[in-house]
Design a protein around this motif. Sequence first.
Motif, PDB file in Angstrom:
ATOM      1  N   UNK A  42       0.828  -1.214   0.000  1.00  0.00           N
ATOM      2  CA  UNK A  42       0.000   0.000   0.000  1.00  0.00           C
ATOM      3  C   UNK A  42       0.857   1.256   0.000  1.00  0.00           C
ATOM      4  N   UNK A  43       1.936   1.229   0.766  1.00  0.00           N
ATOM      5  CA  UNK A  43       2.837   2.381   0.800  1.00  0.00           C
ATOM      6  C   UNK A  43       3.482   2.606  -0.566  1.00  0.00           C
ATOM      7  N   UNK A  44       3.910   1.526  -1.203  1.00  0.00           N
ATOM      8  CA  UNK A  44       4.533   1.629  -2.525  1.00  0.00           C
ATOM      9  C   UNK A  44       3.508   2.116  -3.553  1.00  0.00           C
ATOM     10  N   UNK A  45       2.286   1.626  -3.470  1.00  0.00           N
ATOM     11  CA  UNK A  45       1.238   2.089  -4.383  1.00  0.00           C
ATOM     12  C   UNK A  45       0.979   3.581  -4.183  1.00  0.00           C
ATOM     13  N   UNK A  46       0.981   4.018  -2.953  1.00  0.00           N
ATOM     14  CA  UNK A  46       0.828   5.441  -2.672  1.00  0.00           C
ATOM     15  C   UNK A  46       1.988   6.238  -3.270  1.00  0.00           C
ATOM     16  N   UNK A  47       3.203   5.693  -3.183  1.00  0.00           N
ATOM     17  CA  UNK A  47       4.367   6.349  -3.794  1.00  0.00           C
ATOM     18  C   UNK A  47       4.221   6.432  -5.312  1.00  0.00           C
ATOM     19  N   UNK A  48       3.646   5.397  -5.914  1.00  0.00           N
ATOM     20  CA  UNK A  48       3.411   5.410  -7.363  1.00  0.00           C
ATOM     21  C   UNK A  48       2.470   6.558  -7.725  1.00  0.00           C
ATOM     22  N   UNK A  49       1.416   6.704  -6.963  1.00  0.00           N
ATOM     23  CA  UNK A  49       0.454   7.767  -7.246  1.00  0.00           C
ATOM     24  C   UNK A  49       1.090   9.146  -7.066  1.00  0.00           C
ATOM     25  N   UNK A  50       1.969   9.281  -6.093  1.00  0.00           N
ATOM     26  CA  UNK A  50       2.714  10.528  -5.910  1.00  0.00           C
ATOM     27  C   UNK A  50       3.631  10.777  -7.107  1.00  0.00           C
ATOM     28  N   UNK A  51       4.252   9.708  -7.595  1.00  0.00           N
ATOM     29  CA  UNK A  51       5.118   9.837  -8.774  1.00  0.00           C
ATOM     30  C   UNK A  51       4.311  10.281  -9.991  1.00  0.00           C
ATOM     31  N   UNK A  52       3.062   9.852 -10.085  1.00  0.00           N
ATOM     32  CA  UNK A  52       2.216  10.285 -11.201  1.00  0.00           C
ATOM     33  C   UNK A  52       2.091  11.802 -11.224  1.00  0.00           C
ATOM     34  N   UNK A  53       1.984  12.420 -10.050  1.00  0.00           N
ATOM     35  CA  UNK A  53       1.892  13.880  -9.977  1.00  0.00           C
ATOM     36  C   UNK A  53       3.176  14.503 -10.522  1.00  0.00           C
ATOM     37  N   UNK A  54       4.317  13.948 -10.146  1.00  0.00           N
ATOM     38  CA  UNK A  54       5.594  14.451 -10.650  1.00  0.00           C
ATOM     39  C   UNK A  54       5.710  14.254 -12.158  1.00  0.00           C
ATOM     40  N   UNK A  55       5.236  13.119 -12.637  1.00  0.00           N
ATOM     41  CA  UNK A  55       5.272  12.849 -14.081  1.00  0.00           C
ATOM     42  C   UNK A  55       4.442  13.890 -14.823  1.00  0.00           C
ATOM     43  N   UNK A  56       3.268  14.193 -14.315  1.00  0.00           N
ATOM     44  CA  UNK A  56       2.405  15.207 -14.942  1.00  0.00           C
ATOM     45  C   UNK A  56       3.138  16.542 -15.025  1.00  0.00           C
ATOM     46  N   UNK A  57       3.816  16.914 -13.945  1.00  0.00           N
ATOM     47  CA  UNK A  57       4.524  18.191 -13.923  1.00  0.00           C
ATOM     48  C   UNK A  57       5.652  18.222 -14.955  1.00  0.00           C
ATOM     49  N   UNK A  58       6.399  17.140 -15.065  1.00  0.00           N
ATOM     50  CA  UNK A  58       7.521  17.094 -16.001  1.00  0.00           C
ATOM     51  C   UNK A  58       7.016  16.951 -17.441  1.00  0.00           C
ATOM     52  N   UNK A  59       5.867  16.326 -17.628  1.00  0.00           N
ATOM     53  CA  UNK A  59       5.325  16.170 -18.979  1.00  0.00           C
ATOM     54  C   UNK A  59       5.178  17.515 -19.687  1.00  0.00           C
ATOM     55  N   UNK A  60       4.791  18.540 -18.944  1.00  0.00           N
ATOM     56  CA  UNK A  60       4.675  19.874 -19.546  1.00  0.00           C
ATOM     57  C   UNK A  60       6.021  20.342 -20.077  1.00  0.00           C
ATOM     58  N   UNK A  61       7.082  20.139 -19.280  1.00  0.00           N
ATOM     59  CA  UNK A  61       8.423  20.525 -19.723  1.00  0.00           C
ATOM     60  C   UNK A  61       8.856  19.700 -20.932  1.00  0.00           C
ATOM     61  N   UNK A  62       8.574  18.410 -20.897  1.00  0.00           N
ATOM     62  CA  UNK A  62       8.980  17.543 -22.011  1.00  0.00           C
ATOM     63  C   UNK A  62       8.265  17.907 -23.305  1.00  0.00           C
ATOM     64  N   UNK A  63       7.021  18.305 -23.193  1.00  0.00           N
ATOM     65  CA  UNK A  63       6.278  18.731 -24.385  1.00  0.00           C
ATOM     66  C   UNK A  63       6.978  19.917 -25.031  1.00  0.00           C
TER      67      UNK A  63
END
Length: 128
Positions: A42-63
């Motif tokens: 559960x903790x790791x799954x929560x970390x994955x969801x947190x990473x999704x937020x970071x991915x969204x933020x970086x996706x703008x830069x990558x675009x």
Amino acid sequence: MTTLTEDQVQLVREYTAMLQNVDEAFEYVIASFTDYSKTEGDLVLSDILTAFVQIIQVNDDLTTICHENKEIKNSILDFPNLVEAAGKLDGIFEKSQEKQEVVQQELYPAYKQWYESIYPQLVVYTQV
């Protein structure tokens, strides 16, 4: 291929490393459904969801960075599908069976497909 600055290359390196870590984290979470010695699922799954937020933020830069690469831009545009799949965990995080079904049948397969699409396109930028 777009020529990147050293800072942009570093960003892509960190991003691709994060994508690999998320993939490995999913493997742990999936294993934790049947291997009860893996108690941090559960903790790791929560970390994955947190990473999704970071991915969204970086996706703008990558675009912006990879504006000439339509394949990367299209892959980035597919990421909201993962967010939608992750949203299905809302309200069922404590319900083991339902959570397991969402992770195994929807979220991880969607991530794996997206990861296999974007990772090879980005890793070439880090091999300079």
